[in-house]
Each structure stands twice: as structure tokens, then as C-alpha cells.
Design a protein around this motif. Sequence first.
Motif, PDB file in Angstrom:
ATOM      1  N   ASN A 214       0.794  -1.190   0.028  1.00 47.85           N
ATOM      2  CA  ASN A 214       0.032   0.046  -0.009  1.00 47.85           C
ATOM      3  C   ASN A 214       0.956   1.286  -0.015  1.00 47.85           C
ATOM      4  OD1 ASN A 214      -2.356  -1.491   0.034  1.00 47.85           O
ATOM      5  ND2 ASN A 214      -2.725  -1.335   2.139  1.00 47.85           N
ATOM      6  N   GLU A 215       1.980   1.421   0.704  1.00 51.84           N
ATOM      7  CA  GLU A 215       2.778   2.459   0.642  1.00 51.84           C
ATOM      8  C   GLU A 215       3.409   2.570  -0.666  1.00 51.84           C
ATOM      9  OE1 GLU A 215       5.562   1.475   3.631  1.00 51.84           O
ATOM     10  OE2 GLU A 215       4.144   2.121   5.299  1.00 51.84           O
ATOM     11  N   LYS A 216       3.887   1.683  -1.178  1.00 50.84           N
ATOM     12  CA  LYS A 216       4.431   1.568  -2.527  1.00 50.84           C
ATOM     13  C   LYS A 216       3.430   2.186  -3.581  1.00 50.84           C
ATOM     14  CE  LYS A 216       6.819  -1.320  -5.805  1.00 50.84           C
ATOM     15  NZ  LYS A 216       7.311  -2.664  -6.014  1.00 50.84           N
ATOM     16  N   ARG A 217       2.296   1.831  -3.508  1.00 49.20           N
ATOM     17  CA  ARG A 217       1.286   2.149  -4.525  1.00 49.20           C
ATOM     18  C   ARG A 217       0.554   3.561  -4.023  1.00 49.20           C
ATOM     19  NH1 ARG A 217      -2.473  -3.395  -4.971  1.00 49.20           N
ATOM     20  NH2 ARG A 217      -0.740  -4.382  -6.027  1.00 49.20           N
ATOM     21  N   ARG A 218       0.970   4.054  -2.697  1.00 46.26           N
ATOM     22  CA  ARG A 218       0.354   5.151  -2.228  1.00 46.26           C
ATOM     23  C   ARG A 218      -1.201   5.349  -1.965  1.00 46.26           C
ATOM     24  NH1 ARG A 218       4.744   7.962  -5.480  1.00 46.26           N
ATOM     25  NH2 ARG A 218       6.407   8.086  -3.975  1.00 46.26           N
ATOM     26  N   ILE A 219      -1.491   4.041  -1.326  1.00 47.69           N
ATOM     27  CA  ILE A 219      -2.920   3.947  -1.299  1.00 47.69           C
ATOM     28  C   ILE A 219      -3.120   4.605   0.187  1.00 47.69           C
ATOM     29  CG2 ILE A 219      -4.914   2.478  -1.040  1.00 47.69           C
ATOM     30  CD1 ILE A 219      -3.553   0.486  -3.299  1.00 47.69           C
ATOM     31  N   LYS A 220      -4.207   5.306   0.373  1.00 47.16           N
ATOM     32  CA  LYS A 220      -4.456   5.720   1.762  1.00 47.16           C
ATOM     33  C   LYS A 220      -5.454   4.785   2.319  1.00 47.16           C
ATOM     34  CE  LYS A 220      -4.177  10.623   0.466  1.00 47.16           C
ATOM     35  NZ  LYS A 220      -4.784  11.862   0.579  1.00 47.16           N
ATOM     36  N   PRO A 221      -5.368   4.383   3.675  1.00 43.04           N
ATOM     37  CA  PRO A 221      -6.099   3.648   4.279  1.00 43.04           C
ATOM     38  C   PRO A 221      -7.549   4.161   4.256  1.00 43.04           C
ATOM     39  CG  PRO A 221      -4.563   4.034   5.924  1.00 43.04           C
ATOM     40  CD  PRO A 221      -4.245   5.009   4.450  1.00 43.04           C
ATOM     41  N   LYS A 222      -8.540   3.104   4.181  1.00 44.56           N
ATOM     42  CA  LYS A 222      -9.924   3.733   4.078  1.00 44.56           C
ATOM     43  C   LYS A 222     -10.182   4.042   5.345  1.00 44.56           C
ATOM     44  CE  LYS A 222     -11.275   0.300   0.644  1.00 44.56           C
ATOM     45  NZ  LYS A 222     -12.177  -0.871   0.424  1.00 44.56           N
TER      46      LYS A 222
END
Length: 99
Positions: A80-88
Amino acid sequence: MIRLYEPSNGTELDSFSSNYCFKCSKMAVSSDAKNQCQVLGRMLAFSKEDREYPKQMRYVDGSPTCTAFVSREEANKKRNEKRRIKPKSKKDNLTLSLF
């Protein structure tokens, strides 16, 4: 010298796999997944005296360990950090707040 670990019975295997295999990101969730971990299968198929027995199954500081283990939680966090996805967030934008 590496001291290999081999479960002595089914109960010990269940305990070990619950602590490692079933929590590992390398454990496939479907039978047709790519890059499945071979450690558990080789551990079941071979004896620690066999050349094919996984060297990742060993004692570390006196405790049985799989050195190939990568926590699913840690792997997902890194992905998720690599994709820069923010947690829901727990609050969604479609629900009105009454209070």
C-alpha cells in the motif's frame, strides 16, 4: 551450523503452521496463484535428512522458525505504501451524519 526443525507430530505441525504458514504473505490463497511458497509442501514431503528438505525450517534462538516468513500485514502495508494507497476511513462520504 544450522539446526533444522521438523515437527514431530500433527499437533506440532498445526501449531507451527498456524503461527507461520497461515499468516505468511507467501502462502497462496488459491491453488492457481503464482509464486506459491514451497516450504510447507517440501516440509511435508521430505524428512530433514533429505537434501530437498527446506533449509528455511530451522531453530532460531531455540525456537522453531521459518526464515522465509513474511507477515501478510507487513507485506500489505508495504504494498500500500508503494502504491501510495491511503487506508480507508471508517466514515464514508455517502452516509449523512445525524449528530
